[in-house]
Write a protein that holds these residues in place. Structure first.
Motif: not given
Length: 56
Positions: A20-27
């Motif tokens: 549940e790693i929060t990433t930006n919209d690209v990744f």
């Protein structure tokens, strides 16, 4: 070679989703998985067969 890259991308997508790693919209997990599917489709289509280091 493309099959190995696809497997690595699938594993990274699994880690992003499972941890549940929060990433930006690209990744996001789904975008990484779609890139893996694209590489797998290219591998199955035969693209990249001439990339091997050994020549006959």
């Amino acid at each position: 070679m493309l099959g190995i890259a696809a497997a690595v991308l699938f594993f990274i997508a699994f880690l992003i989703n499972a941890a549940e790693i929060t990433t930006n919209d690209v990744f996001t997990s789904s975008n990484v998985m779609l890139l893996g599917l694209m590489l797998l489709a290219l591998h199955v289509a035969g693209i990249g067969n001439g990339w091997s280091g050994r020549r006959r």
